[in-house]
Design an enzyme around this catalytic site. Structure first.
Site, PDB file in Angstrom:
ATOM      1  N   LYS A 124      34.764 -14.527 -14.190  1.00 19.49           N
ATOM      2  CA  LYS A 124      34.593 -15.130 -12.648  1.00 19.49           C
ATOM      3  C   LYS A 124      32.457 -14.006 -12.812  1.00 19.49           C
ATOM      4  O   LYS A 124      31.955 -15.011 -11.974  1.00 19.49           O
ATOM      5  CB  LYS A 124      35.465 -14.432 -11.881  1.00 19.49           C
ATOM      6  N   LYS A 204      42.100 -25.219 -18.591  1.00 16.73           N
ATOM      7  CA  LYS A 204      42.917 -25.068 -17.464  1.00 16.73           C
ATOM      8  C   LYS A 204      42.630 -25.811 -16.430  1.00 16.73           C
ATOM      9  O   LYS A 204      41.503 -25.729 -15.845  1.00 16.73           O
ATOM     10  CB  LYS A 204      43.352 -23.959 -17.798  1.00 16.73           C
ATOM     11  N   LYS A 207      39.837 -25.590  -9.599  1.00 17.06           N
ATOM     12  CA  LYS A 207      39.344 -26.564  -8.715  1.00 17.06           C
ATOM     13  C   LYS A 207      37.639 -26.430  -9.004  1.00 17.06           C
ATOM     14  O   LYS A 207      37.279 -27.222  -8.741  1.00 17.06           O
ATOM     15  CB  LYS A 207      39.376 -25.510  -7.345  1.00 17.06           C
TER      16      LYS A 207
HETATM   17  P1  AMP Z   1      44.961 -19.164  -7.346  1.00 14.82           P
HETATM   18  O1  AMP Z   1      44.921 -21.156  -7.246  1.00 14.82           O
HETATM   19  O2  AMP Z   1      44.096 -18.279  -8.345  1.00 14.82           O
HETATM   20  O3  AMP Z   1      45.686 -18.094  -6.598  1.00 14.82           O
HETATM   21  O4  AMP Z   1      46.564 -19.597  -8.313  1.00 14.82           O
HETATM   22  C1  AMP Z   1      47.441 -19.988  -7.885  1.00 14.82           C
HETATM   23  C2  AMP Z   1      49.495 -19.854  -8.552  1.00 14.82           C
HETATM   24  O5  AMP Z   1      48.888 -21.129  -9.382  1.00 14.82           O
HETATM   25  C3  AMP Z   1      49.140 -18.423  -9.721  1.00 14.82           C
HETATM   26  O6  AMP Z   1      50.040 -18.108  -9.680  1.00 14.82           O
HETATM   27  C4  AMP Z   1      47.930 -19.035 -10.896  1.00 14.82           C
HETATM   28  O7  AMP Z   1      48.213 -18.488 -12.117  1.00 14.82           O
HETATM   29  C5  AMP Z   1      48.279 -20.511 -10.666  1.00 14.82           C
HETATM   30  N1  AMP Z   1      48.124 -21.521 -11.765  1.00 14.82           N
HETATM   31  C6  AMP Z   1      46.767 -22.251 -10.936  1.00 14.82           C
HETATM   32  N2  AMP Z   1      46.219 -22.183 -11.966  1.00 14.82           N
HETATM   33  C7  AMP Z   1      47.019 -23.427 -13.471  1.00 14.82           C
HETATM   34  C8  AMP Z   1      47.498 -24.002 -13.926  1.00 14.82           C
HETATM   35  N3  AMP Z   1      46.092 -24.658 -14.338  1.00 14.82           N
HETATM   36  N4  AMP Z   1      48.927 -24.284 -14.423  1.00 14.82           N
HETATM   37  C9  AMP Z   1      48.958 -23.355 -14.514  1.00 14.82           C
HETATM   38  N5  AMP Z   1      49.683 -22.772 -13.360  1.00 14.82           N
HETATM   39  C10 AMP Z   1      48.163 -22.282 -12.460  1.00 14.82           C
END
Ligand code: AMP
Ligand code: TRP
Length: 339
Positions: A124, A204, A207
């Site tokens: 980041k 991965k 957004k």
């Molecule tokens: P965040 O949107 O970064 O707060 O992520 C919320 C949850 O989604 C966290 O547990 C992340 O580890 C999971 N997560 C985010 N992106 C992915 C992805 N591409 N594949 C699997 N899990 C994800």
């Protein structure tokens, strides 16, 4: 240690589960299969607390006038995806401010060296150029505070969070050894698709890379996005056989399709019995079928903002009671407040 995949019927005498999600404006199918769907499966077997982490979202530049809407939407999408506030505590992080006090206390049990090794911080901060604030650096301490405030021992997340969980365990150990046994050491719990790749097949799903399918995309949009999604590069022509394990679409099949279609896709790919387009069409159908009710529930929920606000307040009320109890114990143990 990484706990194994959740079984919906796990009898675990209601162990405490905590997880959080950022109000980033979009919830994508990676979040869903990596985390939220697992959360929904745990609702009845564990004592669950889930949080929209607005304080974490402040660690990168954002527009204040958009934050409230993003938090509101994230709360409603989580509910639409199946987080029923009647079966878990669902709340907004900043509504229970004790977490910031615990964060400060834990800051003094956190190693600068460990923090500077965090991959997500490095990634980041690289993206931000010179504009890195201290909050981004100490992000994992706030995450540890989230979990420890509720004394959770199981944290269902995608694999990008396992390093943060390792850090949270270290913080809990340090606190316990300095001030006496207080916090359980939290373990991550991964879903069967802990890292879903994006439509580009390279990174991965996220957004910021615009390589995602949103939980709220409709059937046409899902098909549009899947139609052009990257597949196993070995399948240049219809007759070229491929390796399903190398294809991101296969990972999506495993996440969304029934067993017989997963087998059909694997077999058809290996033998070139089916083309990628056929494979994608089948996947698009299953994905759209699973996401349609989420979209419908979201529309219903967001039509009644008063209800969402009421549920937010109720979630905060339930969590505040736990947070106050933990903080009384913590203040006592660390030698604060002798009134
Ligand atoms: P965040 O949107 O970064 O707060 O992520 C919320 C949850 O989604 C966290 O547990 C992340 O580890 C999971 N997560 C985010 N992106 C992915 C992805 N591409 N594949 C699997 N899990 C994800
Ligand atoms: N850092 C997590 C993410 O980016 C979100 C989060 C904040 C979290 N606090 C948490 C996850 C506590 C699990 C437990 O996805």
């Amino acid at each position: 240690m990484v706990a194994s995949d959740v079984k919906p019927d796990a009898q675990d005498d209601k162990r405490r589960v905590f997880s959080g999600i950022q109000p980033s404006g979009i919830m994508h199918v990676g979040n869903y299969v990596g985390a939220i769907r697992n959360w929904v499966n745990m609702l009845d077997s564990y004592e669950c607390t889930f949080c929209v982490v607005d304080l974490h979202a402040m660690t990168v530049p954002y527009k204040a006038e958009e934050m409230r809407r993003r938090v509101f939407e994230a709360f409603a999408v989580n509910m639409a995806a199946g987080l029923d506030p009647g079966r878990c505590r669902l709340f907004v992080q900043s509504h229970v401010p004790e977490v910031t006090e615990l964060c400060w206390i834990l800051m003094n049990c956190s190693s600068m060296g460990e923090l500077s090794r965090m991959t997500q911080f490095k990634e980041k901060s690289e993206k931000l150029g010179g504009q890195v604030c201290a909050g981004l650096f100490t992000y994992p301490v706030l995450m540890a505070a989230d979990i420890l405030l509720y004394k959770a021992s199981i944290v269902p997340v995608g694999d990008d969070q396992t390093q943060h969980l390792e850090f949270a365990r270290e913080v809990a150990r340090t606190f316990n050894s300095r001030f006496g046994e207080t916090f359980p050491e939290p373990a991550p719990l991964l879903s069967k698709v802990p890292r879903l790749m994006g439509l580009d097949g390279k990174d991965k799903m996220s957004k910021s890379l615009d390589n995602y399918i949103s939980l709220l995309d409709d059937k046409e949009l899902i098909w549009d996005k899947l139609r052009t999604a990257a597949t196993d590069p070995a399948r240049m022509r219809r007759g070229d056989p491929g390796t399903p394990e190398k294809c991101n679409l296969y990972a999506m099949h495993r996440a969304f399709s029934p067993q017989e279609d997963v087998r059909w896709a694997a077999e058809g790919c290996r033998t070139a019995g089916i083309g990628c387009i056929e494979c994608k069409r089948c996947l698009a159908g299953h994905m759209a079928e699973e996401l349609a009710p989420v979209r419908e529930r979201y529309a219903e929920l967001s039509a009644d903002p008063e209800n969402i606000r009421r549920l937010m307040a109720e979630g905060a009320r339930q969590c505040s009671a736990i947070a106050r109890r933990t903080m009384e114990e913590v203040r006592q143990k660390v030698g604060l407040r002798q009134l």
